[in-house]
Design a protein around this motif. Sequence first.
Motif, PDB file in Angstrom:
ATOM      1  N   SER A   1       0.925  -1.313   0.038  1.00  0.00           N
ATOM      2  CA  SER A   1       0.026  -0.018  -0.028  1.00  0.00           C
ATOM      3  C   SER A   1       0.957   1.334  -0.031  1.00  0.00           C
ATOM      4  O   SER A   1       1.973   1.312  -0.820  1.00  0.00           O
ATOM      5  N   SER A   2       0.585   1.908   0.893  1.00  0.00           N
ATOM      6  CA  SER A   2       1.148   3.632   0.843  1.00  0.00           C
ATOM      7  C   SER A   2       2.805   3.205   1.609  1.00  0.00           C
ATOM      8  O   SER A   2       3.345   4.494   1.824  1.00  0.00           O
ATOM      9  N   ILE A   3       2.974   2.269   2.366  1.00  0.00           N
ATOM     10  CA  ILE A   3       4.106   2.030   3.279  1.00  0.00           C
ATOM     11  C   ILE A   3       5.150   1.281   2.759  1.00  0.00           C
ATOM     12  O   ILE A   3       4.862   0.245   1.931  1.00  0.00           O
TER      13      ILE A   3
ATOM     14  N   LYS B   1      10.608  -1.080  10.921  1.00  0.00           N
ATOM     15  CA  LYS B   1       9.802   0.184  11.449  1.00  0.00           C
ATOM     16  C   LYS B   1       8.389   0.018  11.304  1.00  0.00           C
ATOM     17  O   LYS B   1       7.512   0.957  12.057  1.00  0.00           O
TER      18      LYS B   1
ATOM     19  N   PHE C   1       5.854  -5.769  12.060  1.00  0.00           N
ATOM     20  CA  PHE C   1       6.502  -7.135  12.097  1.00  0.00           C
ATOM     21  C   PHE C   1       5.867  -8.185  11.254  1.00  0.00           C
ATOM     22  O   PHE C   1       4.601  -7.992  10.853  1.00  0.00           O
TER      23      PHE C   1
ATOM     24  N   ARG D   1       1.346 -13.923   9.244  1.00  0.00           N
ATOM     25  CA  ARG D   1       0.604 -12.789  10.303  1.00  0.00           C
ATOM     26  C   ARG D   1       1.711 -11.695  10.098  1.00  0.00           C
ATOM     27  O   ARG D   1       2.669 -11.785  10.105  1.00  0.00           O
ATOM     28  N   VAL D   2       0.704 -10.412  10.165  1.00  0.00           N
ATOM     29  CA  VAL D   2       1.431  -9.194  10.250  1.00  0.00           C
ATOM     30  C   VAL D   2       1.083  -8.337  11.392  1.00  0.00           C
ATOM     31  O   VAL D   2      -0.011  -8.545  11.929  1.00  0.00           O
ATOM     32  N   GLY D   3       1.751  -7.448  11.816  1.00  0.00           N
ATOM     33  CA  GLY D   3       1.501  -6.658  12.849  1.00  0.00           C
ATOM     34  C   GLY D   3       1.832  -5.285  12.574  1.00  0.00           C
ATOM     35  O   GLY D   3       2.882  -5.010  11.895  1.00  0.00           O
ATOM     36  N   GLY D   4       1.542  -4.024  13.682  1.00  0.00           N
ATOM     37  CA  GLY D   4       2.095  -3.031  13.346  1.00  0.00           C
ATOM     38  C   GLY D   4       1.465  -2.078  12.205  1.00  0.00           C
ATOM     39  O   GLY D   4       0.339  -2.603  11.882  1.00  0.00           O
ATOM     40  N   MET D   5       2.105  -1.301  11.759  1.00  0.00           N
ATOM     41  CA  MET D   5       1.569  -0.466  10.761  1.00  0.00           C
ATOM     42  C   MET D   5       1.301  -1.236   9.433  1.00  0.00           C
ATOM     43  O   MET D   5       0.216  -0.735   8.810  1.00  0.00           O
TER      44      MET D   5
ATOM     45  N   ALA E   1      -0.151  -3.818   9.531  1.00  0.00           N
ATOM     46  CA  ALA E   1      -1.400  -4.243   9.653  1.00  0.00           C
ATOM     47  C   ALA E   1      -2.374  -3.476   9.452  1.00  0.00           C
ATOM     48  O   ALA E   1      -3.544  -3.747   8.919  1.00  0.00           O
ATOM     49  N   GLY E   2      -2.272  -2.143  10.124  1.00  0.00           N
ATOM     50  CA  GLY E   2      -3.244  -1.284  10.173  1.00  0.00           C
ATOM     51  C   GLY E   2      -3.658  -0.490   9.012  1.00  0.00           C
ATOM     52  O   GLY E   2      -4.677  -0.025   8.582  1.00  0.00           O
ATOM     53  N   VAL E   3      -2.549  -0.514   7.930  1.00  0.00           N
ATOM     54  CA  VAL E   3      -2.531   0.222   6.860  1.00  0.00           C
ATOM     55  C   VAL E   3      -2.570  -0.726   5.803  1.00  0.00           C
ATOM     56  O   VAL E   3      -3.671  -0.396   4.541  1.00  0.00           O
TER      57      VAL E   3
END
Lengths: 779, 153
Positions: free
Chosen positions: B53-55, B83, B86, B111-115, B117-119
Motif C-alpha cells: 500500500s502506501s508504506i 519500523k 512485524f 501474520r503481520v502486525g504494527g503499521m 497491519a493497520g494500513v
Amino acid sequence: MSMATTVTKAETLVGRRLRRKEDPRLITGTATYVDDIQMPGMHYAAILRSPHAAARIRSLNVQPALDHPGVAAVFTGADVAGVGPVPCGASLPGLRVPAHSVLARDRVYFVGHPVAVVVATDRYVAADALDLIEVEYQPLPAVANPEKALEPGAPAVHPEWPDNLAFTYHQEGGEPDRAFAEADVVVRQRIISQRLIPTAMETRGVVADYRGAEKSLTIYSSTQIPHLMRSLVAQMLGLAENRLRVITPEVGGGFGSKLNVYAEEALMGFVAMKIGKPVKWIESRRENFQCTIHGRGHVDYYEIAARKDGAVLGLRLKLIQDLGAYHQLLTPAIPTLSVLMMPGLYKFRNVSADILGVFTNCVPTDAYRGAGRPEATHGVERMMDLLAAELRMDPAELRLLNFIGADEFPYATATGLSYDSGNYAEPLKKALDLVDYHRLREQQQQAKASGRLVGIGISTYGEICAFGPSPATPAGGWESATVKIEPSGAVTVMTGASPHGQGEETTFAQIAADELGVPIEDVIVVHGDTAIVQYGIGTFGSRGTAVGGPAVYYALQDLKAKILKFGELLLESSDVTFSGGVCTCNRTGKTVTLAQIAAASYRAMKLPPNTEPGLVATHFWEPPNFAFPFGAHIVVSEVDPETGQVEIKRYVAVDDCGKIINPLLVDGQVHGGVVQGLGQALFEQAVYDQDGQLVTGELMDYAVPKATMVPWIESDHTTTPSPVNPLGVKGVGEAGTIGCSPAVVNSVVDALGHLGVRHLDMPLTPEKLWKLIQAGGQA
Amino acid sequence: MKVAGEYLLAAAPDRAYDLLQDPEVLARCMPGCDHLARTGPDEYEMRMKMVISSIQGLFAGKVSIADQDRPAGFRLVVEGNGKVGFMRGDGLLTLVPQPGGTEVRYEGEVRVGGMIAGVGQRLLDTTAKMIIKRFFSKLAAQVDGASSSGAGA
C-alpha cells in the motif's frame, strides 16, 4: 382605549433561528486549536506504541534514540512509576480495575499501547527517533473478540483474571419470568452493535507548560471536561489542584472521545516538569484510531415476550460488552446506560438484563455519541420490528399500541427511571403523515411487484440525557454559571460546561440577552479555562443546554434581583420594574439603564441595604432529574440487487427535545447525529483481526460517511417541554445518532423481507447485502 | 492470512530442494532481499524491503528451516521486524516429482502486525501472492540459467 405609556412585548431571542457567534472565527481559519499554540523553547513529543496486541517487553534500549541529534529526553515505564494511574471514574460492585500506567511497564495489552515517549526540539526528529528505540517483545496469545474471550481456555488479557470478566451486572424489574411464561409469543435475536471509531475531525492534542519558579503547570488539551481533567491530572501528578490550570482551546469534535482523561495529558505534564520546557504532542490519525477510545462494541441477546394482540409483556437482554484492555474514564458504566434505556418508549413492566463486561486485547471502549443508548434503541427497535413481523402487524401500529400514554407522566420505568414528560405518539404520527405512510406502503408493494427492493423503516427512540442528578452520576451532575455585568454594562457569561461545537456561546447569549433585555452583541460567553471559569462538569450526554442553561438562567435571576435593588436606590422608589434593559419607576415613569446601574454598582457611592458592590452572580444548578427526549425517524431505502448498495430515498426525523432555544442549532445537531448514525448503519466498523491487529487502521479502511453519501434529511419537531428545568429544554446532541441506525436497518430488512431476511447486523455494506441477495436471503 | 499454491520448476526434486535452501540463490530470488546469510545449521538472517500500500520499510529477521525431509519437503519459518511492523510466516513446502521437473507446493500462514497491519492488511493478500509469484519466476530463471550453463560445460 388609550394608555399613558405604550407597552410593547419585546421579541425574544430564545426560539429564533440565529447564526452562531462561534462561526466567524471557525470559517475564517482564525480559531486556535491545540496545534496552533506556539511557545518559545517548545519541544515536541512522539510516542512509541506497541505493534503487538499482547506481549512481554523483554528488553528496551532507548540509548540510540537519546544519541540522536535534537532529542532532549526519552522516558519509559520505569521513569513514570511516580505518575498515578489513568483514572476510571465508574464504579460497579466487584469491578476489576487493571493497573493502568501511563506507559507500559513490562507488558503491553493492545496494539497502540504507549511504551516510551521521545522529546525533541522538532516534531519530525521526535518521530524519527522513535524508530531508533530497540524493543524486544515476546509476543503472547491475544484475544480480540469478546465472545471468544469468554470461552474456556481463551488467552487471558490480564493474567490475574483468566475468565476475562471485568464485571457482571444484573438488573431486573417486575416479574420477567412470569411475563415470559404467560406470553403468547416470544421472539429472540442476537444483535451486534459493532465497535466504532469516533473519528473527531481534530485528533487529540496536549501542550504542557511548567513554570518551575511558580510550581505551576498549564495543560492545554482538546477535551470536553477541563475541570474534571484538572482534578484528575493534578492527582496523577501529585500537584495541588490550584497549581494546575487546564485550558481548552477550540475543540474540533469530541463525540465522547474527549470525555476522558488519557495517559497523554499526565504524560506531557510529567515531561514538561522534567525538561523545564513547554512540550507539545499532537495525535496522528493512526494513533487516534489505535489509542483513542472506541464506541459501542456490543453483542446483545434479546428476547421479547408479547400477547397475540401485540401488547408487549417483557424484555430480556444478555449484553456482552467489549471493554478493551483497560477501563478509561467511564468504560464500565456505558453498558449500564443501555440497560436503563432498554424498555425504550414502551410499557415493558417486566425486564431483566445481564451485562458481561469483557476484557479484550483492544483499545478500551467508552462513551461515543449516544453512549449506550444507541445500542439500547437499536436493540428494542429491531425487536419491535421482529415482533411485528412475527405477528404480521404493521410496525407503526405495534408501536402506537405499546407506547407509554401521554397522560402517564412522570412515568416510572421497570428499570428505575422516571421519564419526565412525553407524548410519544405525536412525533410518530407526524412522521407518518410527512411520508404519507399508507400511500407509501402501496407504492412499496408496486415497486416490489416489479422487482425493486424498496423498504420502509421506522424507529421511535427515547433517550436519557441532561446528565444528571449528582447521586446518579460519577462526578457530580450539576453545572455552573457566573454572569458578570461589567461597569460599562457589557455582559460576560462564564459557563462550567465546556462547549465544543454545540453552540452555547450563542444559545447562552440568547438566554442572557433575553433576561437582561440587552442586544445579543453585548453578551459574550467564556468557557474552557479553569483559571478563569468557576468549577464545572463539562459537555457530554446532551447536558450543555439542559444543565448548563438553567445554571445561566438562575445566575441571571440572582443578578436581576440585585439590579432591581440598585434600580430602586437610584430611582428612589420601591415600585420599580426591570424590563427591556431598563429599570422603570412605575409611579413617575423615570428610568435608569442597565449601564447606569452597572456603573453605580461598581462606583458604590451608595449601596442598597445589605448589598455588596458590583454585579456578579454565580449559580451551581443541580438538576432534580434527567430529561428524556424522544422522537420518530422514518427511512425509505432501496437496495440495488446488482450491487447491494443501499440508497436512502427519504430520511424523515421528527424529534422532540423540549423547548428549542435556537432551531438552526437543533437542525445542525440532528443532521450531524443522523450522519453518525448512518455511519454505523451502513459504513463503519472497527475491525481487529484474530491476533488483535487493528485492520481498519486509517481512513482508507474505515469508512466515515462523506457528504456525497448523506441523503437529504427532512427534520421536524414536536415540543413537549421538560418539567425538570426552568427552560423546558431537554437536549438533542445525541438524538439523531440514537434514532438513526434502527430506522435504516429496519428499512433494509423490510426491503429484503420477502427473501426470508429477518435480521441484519451492521454495517450494511454492499458486499454483505449482495452476497445475501445472491444466496436468496440465506446468510 | 493463509497462502497456498504450487509452481512447476524445471529441475529434479533433489536439485529443486538444494536451490530452495541455497542462501545465495534465495537472496537473488526474494524480491527486495538485500542480505541473506547462514548463521547456523538451518538458520539464516535476512534483510528485505517490503512495499505494501502506501508504506514501505526494511525488515530484518531470520529464516529457519525445520522438518527436513529431502527431497520431499521441509518447513520454512520466516520472522521479520521493521519500523513499519512485524511479520511472521510459517509454511510447508512439498516437492512432488512431475514429468517436466518438480512441482513445489506451498501452504502456510502469514501474520503481520504494527503499521503494515493497520494500513496494508487490505492489500496484504495480493502483495503476498505477488511476492511469491516473483520469487518462483526468478527461481525458475535460476534453474534455466544453471541448466544452460551446465549444458555448456
